[in-house]
Design a protein around this motif. Structure first.
Motif, mmCIF file in Angstrom:
data_model
loop_
_atom_site.group_PDB
_atom_site.id
_atom_site.type_symbol
_atom_site.label_atom_id
_atom_site.label_comp_id
_atom_site.label_asym_id
_atom_site.label_seq_id
_atom_site.Cartn_x
_atom_site.Cartn_y
_atom_site.Cartn_z
ATOM 1 N N GLU A 37 0.846 -1.194 -0.047
ATOM 2 C CA GLU A 37 -0.006 -0.070 0.192
ATOM 3 C C GLU A 37 0.933 1.382 -0.040
ATOM 4 O OE1 GLU A 37 -3.295 2.206 2.813
ATOM 5 O OE2 GLU A 37 -2.824 0.126 3.164
ATOM 6 N N ASP A 47 -4.850 -8.646 -7.841
ATOM 7 C CA ASP A 47 -5.594 -8.688 -6.577
ATOM 8 C C ASP A 47 -5.386 -7.360 -5.886
ATOM 9 O OD1 ASP A 47 -7.338 -9.586 -4.663
ATOM 10 O OD2 ASP A 47 -5.187 -9.937 -3.296
ATOM 11 N N GLY A 48 -6.361 -6.701 -5.768
ATOM 12 C CA GLY A 48 -5.864 -5.479 -4.954
ATOM 13 C C GLY A 48 -6.539 -4.118 -5.932
ATOM 14 N N LYS A 66 -9.332 -1.966 -10.132
ATOM 15 C CA LYS A 66 -9.359 -3.113 -9.433
ATOM 16 C C LYS A 66 -8.964 -4.255 -10.235
ATOM 17 C CE LYS A 66 -14.392 -3.410 -9.531
ATOM 18 N NZ LYS A 66 -14.505 -4.622 -9.945
ATOM 19 N N CYS A 116 -4.032 -0.456 -1.612
ATOM 20 C CA CYS A 116 -3.954 -1.469 -0.663
ATOM 21 C C CYS A 116 -3.252 -2.280 -1.243
ATOM 22 C CB CYS A 116 -5.250 -1.869 -0.465
ATOM 23 S SG CYS A 116 -6.080 -2.892 -1.974
ATOM 24 N N THR A 160 -1.345 -5.071 -3.111
ATOM 25 C CA THR A 160 -1.986 -5.436 -4.590
ATOM 26 C C THR A 160 -0.910 -6.439 -5.272
ATOM 27 O OG1 THR A 160 -2.985 -3.331 -4.662
ATOM 28 C CG2 THR A 160 -2.482 -4.263 -6.732
ATOM 29 N N GLU A 200 -16.755 -2.511 -3.450
ATOM 30 C CA GLU A 200 -15.754 -3.195 -3.177
ATOM 31 C C GLU A 200 -14.646 -2.509 -3.027
ATOM 32 O OE1 GLU A 200 -15.713 -2.289 -7.424
ATOM 33 O OE2 GLU A 200 -17.255 -2.753 -6.041
ATOM 34 N N LEU A 227 -14.539 -0.568 0.621
ATOM 35 C CA LEU A 227 -14.100 -1.495 1.714
ATOM 36 C C LEU A 227 -12.615 -1.782 1.978
ATOM 37 C CD1 LEU A 227 -16.890 -4.078 1.464
ATOM 38 C CD2 LEU A 227 -16.573 -2.548 3.133
ATOM 39 N N ARG A 228 -11.998 -1.424 1.102
ATOM 40 C CA ARG A 228 -10.672 -1.867 0.742
ATOM 41 C C ARG A 228 -9.402 -0.702 1.020
ATOM 42 N NH1 ARG A 228 -10.691 -5.428 -4.334
ATOM 43 N NH2 ARG A 228 -8.651 -6.327 -3.686
#
Length: 202
Positions: free
Chosen positions: A47, A66-67, A87, A112, A114, A174, A177-178
């Protein structure tokens, strides 16, 4: 860390998400996949870590496994402005810089933890010569991502801060939340204190 060496051996399974995604749009022979995999890299990005810094030339295209990543600039006061979030299953670069080999006017960094697949431009150009369909496919998908970014941003235009936040929760839950509150506030064009107040009152 903008350049990334290809990964060899069993770790090539890390690249499967990219090909699963590409095959949603076009059948790609397994033999072609094996050739393409040899030209790819993989990065775990913390991050806040940059994939590309404003002012440098974009030499890679990234596929997000992912991320979440942010595309950001800095205003005249040096304050960071988040223009877009992207994303999983999206391709990201600063397209003008990537295509014309000019310094990027935006940065890309992880919002975040990733994981991304790295598609170096030099390797893509070689692969495009060998597999012309790949060039057509990649360009189509990068244009789709560009349109997605514009459509999402346009949805927030002209709305007050409360409405922008409510629309963000509806359209991009989504991501909400991240990523950090600071990143969300930057994206919505408000201070973190204002965002905290809106969250208390909503």
């Amino acid at each position: 860390m903008d350049n990334q060496s290809p990964i060899a051996g069993d770790n090539t399974a890390l690249f499967n998400p990219l090909f699963s995604y590409l095959r949603l749009f076009k059948a790609i022979p397994s033999a072609d996949v094996e050739v393409i995999k040899r030209e790819l890299g993989y990065r775990n990005v913390a991050e806040g870590e940059y994939l590309l810094k404003e002012g440098t030339v974009a030499t890679n295209l990234f596929f997000i496994c992912d991320g979440v990543v942010r595309i950001v600039t800095q205003n005249e006061q040096g304050r960071e402005l988040t223009h877009y979030f992207l994303k999983e299953n999206q391709l990201v670069t600063i397209l003008d810089s990537f295509n014309r080999a000019v310094p990027a006017n935006e940065s890309i960094l992880a919002a975040c933890p990733t994981q991304v697949i790295v598609l170096p431009k030099r390797s893509l150009l070689v692969l495009y010569e060998r597999f012309p369909y790949l060039k057509e496919l990649i360009e189509k998908l990068t244009q789709q991502t560009l349109l997605y970014k514009i459509q999402i941003r346009n949805a927030y235009l002209g709305e007050d801060a409360m409405t922008r936040y409510q629309q963000f929760l509806i359209r991009q839950p989504e991501i909400a939340l991240r990523v950090s509150l600071q990143s969300i506030a930057s994206y919505l064009g408000i201070t973190q204190q204002s965002l905290s107040r809106i969250r208390r009152n909503s």
